[in-house]
Design a protein around this motif. Structure first.
Motif, mmCIF file in Angstrom:
data_model
loop_
_atom_site.group_PDB
_atom_site.id
_atom_site.type_symbol
_atom_site.label_atom_id
_atom_site.label_comp_id
_atom_site.label_asym_id
_atom_site.label_seq_id
_atom_site.Cartn_x
_atom_site.Cartn_y
_atom_site.Cartn_z
ATOM 1 N N LYS A 178 8.518 0.499 5.861
ATOM 2 C CA LYS A 178 7.387 -0.420 5.694
ATOM 3 C C LYS A 178 6.867 -0.831 7.061
ATOM 4 O O LYS A 178 7.619 -1.013 7.998
ATOM 5 N N SER B 191 -9.509 2.526 7.361
ATOM 6 C CA SER B 191 -8.523 3.099 8.281
ATOM 7 C C SER B 191 -8.265 4.577 7.982
ATOM 8 O O SER B 191 -7.933 5.340 8.885
ATOM 9 N N LYS B 192 -8.423 4.983 6.726
ATOM 10 C CA LYS B 192 -8.236 6.392 6.350
ATOM 11 C C LYS B 192 -9.355 7.272 6.900
ATOM 12 O O LYS B 192 -9.152 8.462 7.115
ATOM 13 N N GLU C 161 1.369 5.273 -0.843
ATOM 14 C CA GLU C 161 0.740 6.575 -1.099
ATOM 15 C C GLU C 161 1.778 7.542 -1.641
ATOM 16 O O GLU C 161 2.948 7.484 -1.253
ATOM 17 N N LEU D 49 -3.378 6.566 -3.483
ATOM 18 C CA LEU D 49 -2.880 5.196 -3.413
ATOM 19 C C LEU D 49 -2.426 4.740 -4.784
ATOM 20 O O LEU D 49 -3.120 4.951 -5.783
ATOM 21 N N LEU E 240 2.040 -1.151 4.692
ATOM 22 C CA LEU E 240 2.018 0.260 4.361
ATOM 23 C C LEU E 240 3.459 0.648 4.058
ATOM 24 O O LEU E 240 4.355 0.381 4.873
ATOM 25 N N CYS E 241 3.688 1.238 2.892
ATOM 26 C CA CYS E 241 5.055 1.525 2.463
ATOM 27 C C CYS E 241 5.231 2.997 2.139
ATOM 28 O O CYS E 241 4.336 3.623 1.565
ATOM 29 N N ARG E 242 6.409 3.510 2.488
ATOM 30 C CA ARG E 242 6.763 4.878 2.120
ATOM 31 C C ARG E 242 7.862 4.828 1.065
ATOM 32 O O ARG E 242 8.860 4.114 1.224
ATOM 33 N N LEU F 82 0.879 -1.161 0.000
ATOM 34 C CA LEU F 82 0.000 0.000 0.000
ATOM 35 C C LEU F 82 0.919 1.214 0.000
ATOM 36 O O LEU F 82 1.564 1.526 1.011
ATOM 37 N N PHE G 247 0.461 -4.161 7.824
ATOM 38 C CA PHE G 247 -0.893 -3.622 7.947
ATOM 39 C C PHE G 247 -1.902 -4.712 8.288
ATOM 40 O O PHE G 247 -2.584 -4.640 9.305
ATOM 41 N N TYR H 260 -7.945 -0.656 4.239
ATOM 42 C CA TYR H 260 -7.122 0.560 4.137
ATOM 43 C C TYR H 260 -8.019 1.793 4.058
ATOM 44 O O TYR H 260 -7.792 2.785 4.763
#
Length: 149
Positions: free
Chosen positions: A74, A145-146, A22, A28, A99-101, A20, A77, A142
């Motif tokens: 990471k 959760s947002k 962003e 996304l 969840l990844c940046r 996931l 999630f 997801y």
């Protein structure tokens, strides 16, 4: 169990990973599947965990292979079971979502498994366009959760 030799075959789930990701605007990253199953449908980038590989290693490898991106951070999630139909065989999977940046999308390009990339705001995502049931559930969680405070 084999009635002749007594061999017991256990049907275990294959591990798979999904990212996931962003962008800085909160959109996304979703991909379009270039191959069956579910060719043309939306998906999350990721894939199967290789033998001897951790889920985290598989996640980094898959994102590099599929998108030419490097994961900066990471966080696990959620996981979801799934069935994956391929070449007439049903595989049972356990999809592990992270969840990844990503610090930079410069140089991003796709491999042959991906037909395209779409960045969508949460309210633009049509869950019916997501092909695999486990990925649809992961994206649904997801999105929930947002909305949470």
């Amino acid at each position: 169990m084999c009635g002749q030799c007594g061999f017991v075959f256990f049907i275990n789930a294959a591990a798979a990973v999904a990212a996931l990701i962003e962008d800085s605007s909160g959109r996304l990253l979703l991909t379009r599947r270039a191959k069956e199953p579910m060719k043309g449908k939306l998906d999350l980038p990721g894939g199967f965990v290789d033998p001897g590989e951790s889920a985290e290693q598989a996640l980094e490898r898959e994102i590099t292979e599929e998108l030419n991106l490097d994961i900066d951070k990471k966080t696990f999630f959620v996981s979801q079971p799934n069935t994956y139909e391929y070449a007439g065989i049903t595989y049972f999977t356990l999809d592990l979502a992270f969840l990844c940046r990503i610090l930079s999308f410069d140089g991003m390009h796709t491999d042959e498994e991906i037909d395209g990339v779409e960045f969508l705001f949460p309210d633009e995502i049509d869950l019916d366009e997501i092909g695999l049931a486990s990925i649809r559930k992961i994206v649904s969680l997801y999105l929930t959760s947002k909305k949470a405070p």
